[in-house]
Write a protein that holds these residues in place. Sequence first.
Motif, PDB file in Angstrom:
ATOM      1  N   LEU A  91     -64.071 123.860  97.404  1.00  0.00           N
ATOM      2  CA  LEU A  91     -63.029 123.137  96.666  1.00  0.00           C
ATOM      3  C   LEU A  91     -62.698 123.874  95.370  1.00  0.00           C
ATOM      4  CD1 LEU A  91     -64.173 119.419  97.166  1.00  0.00           C
ATOM      5  CD2 LEU A  91     -62.225 120.574  98.247  1.00  0.00           C
ATOM      6  N   ILE A  92     -63.716 124.378  94.692  1.00  0.00           N
ATOM      7  CA  ILE A  92     -63.468 125.131  93.457  1.00  0.00           C
ATOM      8  C   ILE A  92     -62.624 126.374  93.757  1.00  0.00           C
ATOM      9  CG2 ILE A  92     -64.558 126.500  91.620  1.00  0.00           C
ATOM     10  CD1 ILE A  92     -66.900 124.479  91.703  1.00  0.00           C
ATOM     11  N   SER A  93     -62.939 127.077  94.851  1.00  0.00           N
ATOM     12  CA  SER A  93     -62.145 128.262  95.210  1.00  0.00           C
ATOM     13  C   SER A  93     -60.681 127.903  95.436  1.00  0.00           C
ATOM     14  CB  SER A  93     -62.687 128.916  96.491  1.00  0.00           C
ATOM     15  OG  SER A  93     -63.999 129.377  96.290  1.00  0.00           O
ATOM     16  N   ARG A  99     -54.950 127.440  89.957  1.00  0.00           N
ATOM     17  CA  ARG A  99     -54.978 127.744  88.526  1.00  0.00           C
ATOM     18  C   ARG A  99     -54.422 129.130  88.253  1.00  0.00           C
ATOM     19  NH1 ARG A  99     -57.723 130.879  85.245  1.00  0.00           N
ATOM     20  NH2 ARG A  99     -59.004 131.584  86.970  1.00  0.00           N
ATOM     21  N   SER A 100     -54.839 130.108  89.044  1.00  0.00           N
ATOM     22  CA  SER A 100     -54.433 131.476  88.742  1.00  0.00           C
ATOM     23  C   SER A 100     -52.926 131.646  88.884  1.00  0.00           C
ATOM     24  CB  SER A 100     -55.191 132.474  89.615  1.00  0.00           C
ATOM     25  OG  SER A 100     -54.822 132.292  90.958  1.00  0.00           O
ATOM     26  N   GLU A 101     -52.320 130.970  89.843  1.00  0.00           N
ATOM     27  CA  GLU A 101     -50.872 131.144  89.990  1.00  0.00           C
ATOM     28  C   GLU A 101     -50.097 130.345  88.939  1.00  0.00           C
ATOM     29  OE1 GLU A 101     -50.313 129.717  93.879  1.00  0.00           O
ATOM     30  OE2 GLU A 101     -49.494 127.819  93.250  1.00  0.00           O
ATOM     31  N   ALA A 183     -57.727 126.685  81.272  1.00  0.00           N
ATOM     32  CA  ALA A 183     -59.092 127.146  80.999  1.00  0.00           C
ATOM     33  C   ALA A 183     -59.680 127.777  82.258  1.00  0.00           C
ATOM     34  CB  ALA A 183     -59.946 125.982  80.532  1.00  0.00           C
ATOM     35  N   PRO A 184     -60.419 128.872  82.105  1.00  0.00           N
ATOM     36  CA  PRO A 184     -60.974 129.570  83.272  1.00  0.00           C
ATOM     37  C   PRO A 184     -61.884 128.671  84.116  1.00  0.00           C
ATOM     38  CG  PRO A 184     -61.292 130.866  81.267  1.00  0.00           C
ATOM     39  CD  PRO A 184     -60.745 129.536  80.837  1.00  0.00           C
ATOM     40  N   ASP A 185     -62.513 127.687  83.480  1.00  0.00           N
ATOM     41  CA  ASP A 185     -63.438 126.839  84.242  1.00  0.00           C
ATOM     42  C   ASP A 185     -62.799 125.514  84.673  1.00  0.00           C
ATOM     43  OD1 ASP A 185     -63.208 125.634  81.798  1.00  0.00           O
ATOM     44  OD2 ASP A 185     -65.355 125.229  81.558  1.00  0.00           O
ATOM     45  N   LEU A 186     -61.463 125.444  84.588  1.00  0.00           N
ATOM     46  CA  LEU A 186     -60.797 124.167  84.879  1.00  0.00           C
ATOM     47  C   LEU A 186     -61.092 123.676  86.298  1.00  0.00           C
ATOM     48  CD1 LEU A 186     -58.886 121.910  83.980  1.00  0.00           C
ATOM     49  CD2 LEU A 186     -56.977 123.282  84.840  1.00  0.00           C
ATOM     50  N   ALA A 187     -60.994 124.572  87.272  1.00  0.00           N
ATOM     51  CA  ALA A 187     -61.187 124.155  88.669  1.00  0.00           C
ATOM     52  C   ALA A 187     -62.590 123.556  88.848  1.00  0.00           C
ATOM     53  CB  ALA A 187     -60.978 125.344  89.606  1.00  0.00           C
TER      54      ALA A 187
ATOM     55  N   ASP B 160     -59.048 114.455  78.503  1.00  0.00           N
ATOM     56  CA  ASP B 160     -57.945 115.125  79.202  1.00  0.00           C
ATOM     57  C   ASP B 160     -58.220 115.241  80.700  1.00  0.00           C
ATOM     58  OD1 ASP B 160     -55.805 115.848  77.423  1.00  0.00           O
ATOM     59  OD2 ASP B 160     -57.283 117.065  76.362  1.00  0.00           O
ATOM     60  N   LEU B 161     -59.467 115.505  81.025  1.00  0.00           N
ATOM     61  CA  LEU B 161     -59.826 115.641  82.436  1.00  0.00           C
ATOM     62  C   LEU B 161     -59.668 114.297  83.151  1.00  0.00           C
ATOM     63  CD1 LEU B 161     -60.812 118.028  84.118  1.00  0.00           C
ATOM     64  CD2 LEU B 161     -63.144 117.194  83.812  1.00  0.00           C
TER      65      LEU B 161
END
Lengths: 203, 203
Positions: A91-93, A99-101, A183-187, B160-161
Motif C-alpha cells: 500500500l505504501i508503494s 505522491r511522486s507524480e 512530505a517524503p514519508d506521507l504515503a 492534517d493527516l
Amino acid sequence: MTIQEPVTARPAGRPRSEKAEKAIIEATLDLIGEGMGVSELSIEAIASRAGVGKTTIYRRWSNKEDLVVDALSTLKAPLPVLGGVSVRDDLISLLDAMRSEAGQARSRCVMNIAMSEADRYPRLMDRFMKRAVVPRKEAMRAVIERGIGTGELRADLDVDLGMAILSGAMLWHTKWGPAGDLAPDLAERVVDAALAGIAAGTP
Amino acid sequence: MTIQEPVTARPAGRPRSEKAEKAIIEATLDLIGEGMGVSELSIEAIASRAGVGKTTIYRRWSNKEDLVVDALSTLKAPLPVLGGVSVRDDLISLLDAMRSEAGQARSRCVMNIAMSEADRYPRLMDRFMKRAVVPRKEAMRAVIERGIGTGELRADLDVDLGMAILSGAMLWHTKWGPAGDLAPDLAERVVDAALAGIAAGTP
C-alpha cells in the motif's frame, strides 16, 4: 520502504524517433499547461513547438486525441512493482507513486486543466482513465483484497471504502493540503494512520 | 445521525430584490456550467440569461468577480451546526455536508470548471477559498483537536493527516468513486472506518 524499479508502461518507440517523440509529448503538455484547450490544440502548433514536421507526428499518432491520451499518460507515475509480501508495504508503494507524480507542479496543473475538459471530450478522457487510472485502482483493489484474505485487514472491510480512505488522503493533500512538496514519508504515514485508525485505543 | 439546521452564510438581500438575485446567481452558474469561462462571462450575458437589466446586477455586485465568488459560494453546503458532544457525530455531520453538495451533478460540474480557471484567476479563487473552503477546513480541524483533547482520538494524531483521511475519502468518492449519487450513509461509514482503522485487530 524500498526504492523500486518502475515498470515501463509506454510502448517502445523506434530508437531513432525517440528524441522527437519526447519533444512532441513535451510540446503537447506545455501547450495544455499554458491553458490551450484540447479543442484549440492543433498538430501544427505542437509540431511548431516541438521543432518537428507534422509528418513526424503523424508517423506516430494518427490524430490529436491519440497524442493527448499518450501525453497525459506520461504524467502518471508508472505502477510500482509490488513486493507481494506485506500488504502495508505494498500500500505504501502504491501511495508513494501517487505522491511522486502529484509533487510535480506542472503535472498537477496540466492534469487539472485536462480534467476540466472531461465533459467536452468524454471519449478522450475515457481512454485516458482506462489507460492511466483504472490500472492503479485495480492494483490497489487487489492488494486490499489480498489483505482481507490474509487477515492483515479487517474481514468485513468494504474494499471501496478502504481505497477511498487511502487514495483519498493522498488526493486531499494534492488538492487542499499545504502548498509545496508532499512530505517524503506521507504515503507511509497515511497507510499507518489508516491501518490503525484515528480513534484512541480502548484504555 | 440527526438532521441539523444549516447556518445561513449568505448576506441577507433586500426582500424585493431576492428573486432577481436568485435568478442572477442561477444564470451565472448556468453559464459557467455550460462551459463559459470566467473571462468570456459578461454582465450582459448574465443579465440577458437572468431576464434582468444590467443595473439590477450592478446594484448588488460592483463587478463580475464579486458575482462569481458569490455564485460559486452558493454551491457549497452551509456549515452544519455541530452538536459539540460526540466527536464521531460531529465528524459525520461535517462529512455529510460534503456529501450533500457533491451529490449534485451541476454543482460538481460547475466547480470543476471553475477550479480549472484557478490559475488564471488567483484572486477570485483565493476569495472563494477563504469564503467557502477555509471555514469548513477550520471547523473540521477544531473537531479533531477537540477529539484529541477529550481522548476520543489518538493523542499523537497529526491533525492534517486526520483531515486528509476523512475529507479525502469523501473527495475520492466524488472524483473516482462509482458514478451516481453518493450513498446516504457514506459519511457515517467513512468516519467509522477511519476511527477504527482498516487493519484487523490484534488476535
